[in-house]
Design an enzyme around this catalytic site. Structure first.
Site, mmCIF file in Angstrom:
data_model
loop_
_atom_site.group_PDB
_atom_site.id
_atom_site.type_symbol
_atom_site.label_atom_id
_atom_site.label_comp_id
_atom_site.label_asym_id
_atom_site.label_seq_id
_atom_site.Cartn_x
_atom_site.Cartn_y
_atom_site.Cartn_z
ATOM 1 N N ARG A 15 -5.488 -1.324 8.651
ATOM 2 C CA ARG A 15 -6.563 -1.689 8.720
ATOM 3 C C ARG A 15 -5.926 -3.534 7.527
ATOM 4 O O ARG A 15 -5.283 -3.710 7.184
ATOM 5 C CB ARG A 15 -7.626 -1.687 8.508
ATOM 6 C CG ARG A 15 -7.371 -0.582 6.740
ATOM 7 C CD ARG A 15 -8.740 0.329 6.076
ATOM 8 N NE ARG A 15 -7.927 1.110 5.710
ATOM 9 C CZ ARG A 15 -8.191 2.494 5.004
ATOM 10 N NH1 ARG A 15 -8.229 3.011 6.345
ATOM 11 N NH2 ARG A 15 -7.305 3.112 4.021
ATOM 12 N N GLU A 35 0.576 -11.618 14.066
ATOM 13 C CA GLU A 35 1.166 -10.695 14.486
ATOM 14 C C GLU A 35 0.616 -9.287 13.148
ATOM 15 O O GLU A 35 1.649 -9.735 12.194
ATOM 16 C CB GLU A 35 2.403 -11.270 14.194
ATOM 17 C CG GLU A 35 2.481 -11.550 15.712
ATOM 18 C CD GLU A 35 2.160 -11.255 17.048
ATOM 19 O OE1 GLU A 35 2.248 -10.092 17.192
ATOM 20 O OE2 GLU A 35 1.818 -12.094 17.889
ATOM 21 N N ARG A 92 1.309 -3.701 6.761
ATOM 22 C CA ARG A 92 0.517 -2.934 5.694
ATOM 23 C C ARG A 92 1.720 -1.854 5.837
ATOM 24 O O ARG A 92 1.721 -1.388 6.470
ATOM 25 C CB ARG A 92 -0.546 -3.299 6.294
ATOM 26 C CG ARG A 92 -1.426 -2.264 5.305
ATOM 27 C CD ARG A 92 -2.369 -2.166 5.185
ATOM 28 N NE ARG A 92 -3.442 -1.304 3.966
ATOM 29 C CZ ARG A 92 -4.811 -1.362 3.873
ATOM 30 N NH1 ARG A 92 -5.573 -2.230 4.434
ATOM 31 N NH2 ARG A 92 -4.802 -0.685 3.391
ATOM 32 N N TRP A 101 3.059 7.480 -3.038
ATOM 33 C CA TRP A 101 4.306 8.356 -2.644
ATOM 34 C C TRP A 101 4.535 9.150 -4.086
ATOM 35 O O TRP A 101 5.585 9.597 -4.019
ATOM 36 C CB TRP A 101 4.456 6.309 -3.084
ATOM 37 C CG TRP A 101 6.346 6.786 -3.159
ATOM 38 C CD1 TRP A 101 7.090 6.339 -2.382
ATOM 39 C CD2 TRP A 101 6.861 5.914 -4.516
ATOM 40 N NE1 TRP A 101 8.839 6.611 -2.996
ATOM 41 C CE2 TRP A 101 8.073 6.501 -4.484
ATOM 42 C CE3 TRP A 101 6.685 7.121 -5.883
ATOM 43 C CZ2 TRP A 101 9.335 6.413 -5.686
ATOM 44 C CZ3 TRP A 101 7.446 6.314 -7.097
ATOM 45 C CH2 TRP A 101 9.321 7.224 -6.659
ATOM 46 N N ASP A 109 0.788 -0.505 -0.039
ATOM 47 C CA ASP A 109 0.143 -0.150 0.017
ATOM 48 C C ASP A 109 0.742 1.304 0.275
ATOM 49 O O ASP A 109 1.465 1.415 0.762
ATOM 50 C CB ASP A 109 -0.854 0.264 1.478
ATOM 51 C CG ASP A 109 -1.907 0.840 0.642
ATOM 52 O OD1 ASP A 109 -2.500 1.881 -0.160
ATOM 53 O OD2 ASP A 109 -2.749 0.922 2.069
ATOM 54 N N GLY A 110 0.471 2.075 -0.930
ATOM 55 C CA GLY A 110 0.681 3.586 -0.805
ATOM 56 C C GLY A 110 1.838 3.748 -1.689
ATOM 57 O O GLY A 110 2.506 5.015 -1.880
ATOM 58 N N ASN A 111 1.644 2.995 -2.579
ATOM 59 C CA ASN A 111 2.210 3.562 -4.377
ATOM 60 C C ASN A 111 1.526 4.869 -4.757
ATOM 61 O O ASN A 111 2.389 5.625 -5.346
ATOM 62 C CB ASN A 111 2.014 2.302 -5.032
ATOM 63 C CG ASN A 111 2.541 1.413 -4.760
ATOM 64 O OD1 ASN A 111 2.982 0.840 -4.412
ATOM 65 N ND2 ASN A 111 1.793 0.209 -5.847
ATOM 66 N N HIS A 156 3.051 3.054 -9.087
ATOM 67 C CA HIS A 156 3.032 1.527 -8.703
ATOM 68 C C HIS A 156 4.284 1.186 -9.895
ATOM 69 O O HIS A 156 5.558 -0.146 -9.458
ATOM 70 C CB HIS A 156 1.481 1.405 -9.999
ATOM 71 C CG HIS A 156 0.445 1.113 -9.415
ATOM 72 N ND1 HIS A 156 0.391 1.228 -8.076
ATOM 73 C CD2 HIS A 156 -0.328 2.441 -10.052
ATOM 74 C CE1 HIS A 156 -0.614 1.357 -7.820
ATOM 75 N NE2 HIS A 156 -1.760 2.361 -8.595
ATOM 76 N N ARG A 159 -0.056 7.989 -10.862
ATOM 77 C CA ARG A 159 -0.268 7.108 -10.234
ATOM 78 C C ARG A 159 0.544 5.888 -10.442
ATOM 79 O O ARG A 159 0.996 5.102 -9.745
ATOM 80 C CB ARG A 159 -1.565 7.065 -9.305
ATOM 81 C CG ARG A 159 -2.195 7.461 -8.664
ATOM 82 C CD ARG A 159 -3.665 7.447 -7.852
ATOM 83 N NE ARG A 159 -3.714 6.077 -8.594
ATOM 84 C CZ ARG A 159 -4.152 6.266 -6.667
ATOM 85 N NH1 ARG A 159 -3.847 6.809 -5.672
ATOM 86 N NH2 ARG A 159 -4.002 4.645 -6.270
ATOM 87 N N LEU A 198 11.432 -20.513 -1.253
ATOM 88 C CA LEU A 198 10.708 -20.018 -1.111
ATOM 89 C C LEU A 198 8.566 -19.480 -2.170
ATOM 90 O O LEU A 198 9.470 -20.070 -3.576
ATOM 91 C CB LEU A 198 10.670 -18.073 -1.767
ATOM 92 C CG LEU A 198 9.821 -17.397 -0.916
ATOM 93 C CD1 LEU A 198 9.443 -17.224 0.293
ATOM 94 C CD2 LEU A 198 10.435 -16.184 -1.785
HETATM 95 C C1 FPP Z 1 -2.195 -0.275 -3.282
HETATM 96 O O1 FPP Z 1 -1.800 0.822 -3.216
HETATM 97 C C2 FPP Z 1 -1.172 -0.913 -4.180
HETATM 98 C C3 FPP Z 1 -1.758 -1.105 -5.214
HETATM 99 C C4 FPP Z 1 -3.571 -1.945 -6.013
HETATM 100 C C5 FPP Z 1 -0.770 -2.027 -6.219
HETATM 101 C C6 FPP Z 1 -0.109 -2.955 -5.692
HETATM 102 C C7 FPP Z 1 0.755 -2.953 -7.264
HETATM 103 C C8 FPP Z 1 1.672 -3.379 -7.324
HETATM 104 C C9 FPP Z 1 3.327 -3.369 -6.814
HETATM 105 C C10 FPP Z 1 2.637 -3.680 -8.768
HETATM 106 C C11 FPP Z 1 3.547 -4.416 -9.141
HETATM 107 C C12 FPP Z 1 2.774 -6.029 -8.761
HETATM 108 C C13 FPP Z 1 3.534 -6.831 -9.271
HETATM 109 C C14 FPP Z 1 2.655 -8.703 -9.277
HETATM 110 C C15 FPP Z 1 4.060 -6.842 -10.992
HETATM 111 P P1 FPP Z 1 -1.895 2.098 -4.189
HETATM 112 O O2 FPP Z 1 -1.665 2.379 -5.022
HETATM 113 O O3 FPP Z 1 -3.576 2.007 -3.074
HETATM 114 O O4 FPP Z 1 -1.959 3.453 -2.750
HETATM 115 P P2 FPP Z 1 -2.054 5.106 -2.237
HETATM 116 O O5 FPP Z 1 -3.121 3.930 -0.962
HETATM 117 O O6 FPP Z 1 -1.026 5.335 -1.787
HETATM 118 O O7 FPP Z 1 -3.208 5.471 -3.585
#
Ligand code: FPP
Length: 231
Positions: free
Chosen positions: A184, A197, A178, A15, A10-12, A27, A23, A122
């Site tokens: 959450r 945990e 998370r 960021w 979370d947080g892409n 990702h 956005r 793994l």
């Molecule tokens: C949540 O952060 C992230 C996602 C819904 C996408 C996760 C995807 C990746 C890390 C991309 C690559 C994955 C693979 C398997 C190659 P958010 O965008 O909701 O962040 P925000 O809450 O800050 O908007």
């Protein structure tokens, strides 16, 4: 030793926003970081199972351009990582409702699963098009069908049999991280986190690097896990 680690990525988006980027750039950075973390965990043998929440059933409600970008990113990465995961002896699994995904995404997933199915290192379980409640409902349907077909006696249903009918029979999650400061669980592996945990670092996922992971593991080692018992 953590047997099964879960990470809610979370947080892409935030960021990227903080850096004045789109956005999708967040990702992309998240995907790069995920690659580094997986290789690090595999090389250092830090965990046996790793479950990653990368796309929930609720994420389909995001703007179409973001959903399409993510799907293309998944396809690209799953193709790109085939060689690497094979070389590293990493086994890939997918959990989620494949029926909600486009054929080209499912094809890339199935190929990667098949290519790595005999690997013994793994195990990485990507939760994609995934919901914890949906997983429980889908397992319940499977069990009911077996009962109706006369293959299963209703009295034989117990927790162990239920686990066997989930998307994959995996051990319980020991430690759930998370990123991004949200406290959450958002429908992630509800059955498997019963005794996990929890750890909620403020760091956005693209910055949650191997050092931050080491810090998280140190924190896990300090936890006193009693599983409802008295020591
Ligand atoms: C949540 O952060 C992230 C996602 C819904 C996408 C996760 C995807 C990746 C890390 C991309 C690559 C994955 C693979 C398997 C190659 P958010 O965008 O909701 O962040 P925000 O809450 O800050 O908007």
């Amino acid at each position: 030793m953590i047997n099964h680690l879960g990470i809610i990525v979370d947080g892409n988006g935030r960021w990227a926003k903080e850096r004045g980027l789109k956005r999708s750039e967040g990702h992309k950075a998240g995907a790069q970081n995920l690659r580094d973390l997986i290789l690090y965990m595999s090389n250092k043998k830090l965990v046996n199972y790793l479950s990653l929440y990368v796309f929930s059933t609720e994420n389909f409600d995001r703007p179409a351009d973001e959903v399409n970008y993510l799907m293309d990113l998944f396809i690209k990465w799953f193709k790109k990582c085939q060689e690497e995961y094979s070389k590293e002896n990493i086994k890939i699994l997918f959990s989620g409702r494949k029926s909600l995904l486009k054929k080209n995404v499912v094809d890339a997933m199935v190929k990667l699963e098949q290519r790595t199915q005999n690997n013994t290192g793994l195990v990485v379980n990507f939760c994609l098009s995934y919901g914890g409640r949906a997983e429980i409902v889908d397992a319940t349907k499977k069990i009911c069908q077996k009962c109706l077909a006369g293959e299963l006696d209703i009295n034989a249903i117990d927790e162990s049999l239920f686990s066997q009918n989930l998307y994959h029979e995996l051990p319980d999650i020991d430690f759930l991280i998370r990123t991004s400061g949200e406290n959450r669980i958002s429908n992630f592996m509800l059955w498997q986190v019963s005794y996990a945990e929890f750890y909620f670092p403020k760091t956005y996922f693209p910055d949650f690097d191997t050092e931050k992971l080491d810090e998280a593991i140190l924190e896990y080692q300090k936890r006193d896990r009693r599983f409802g018992k008295v020591k």
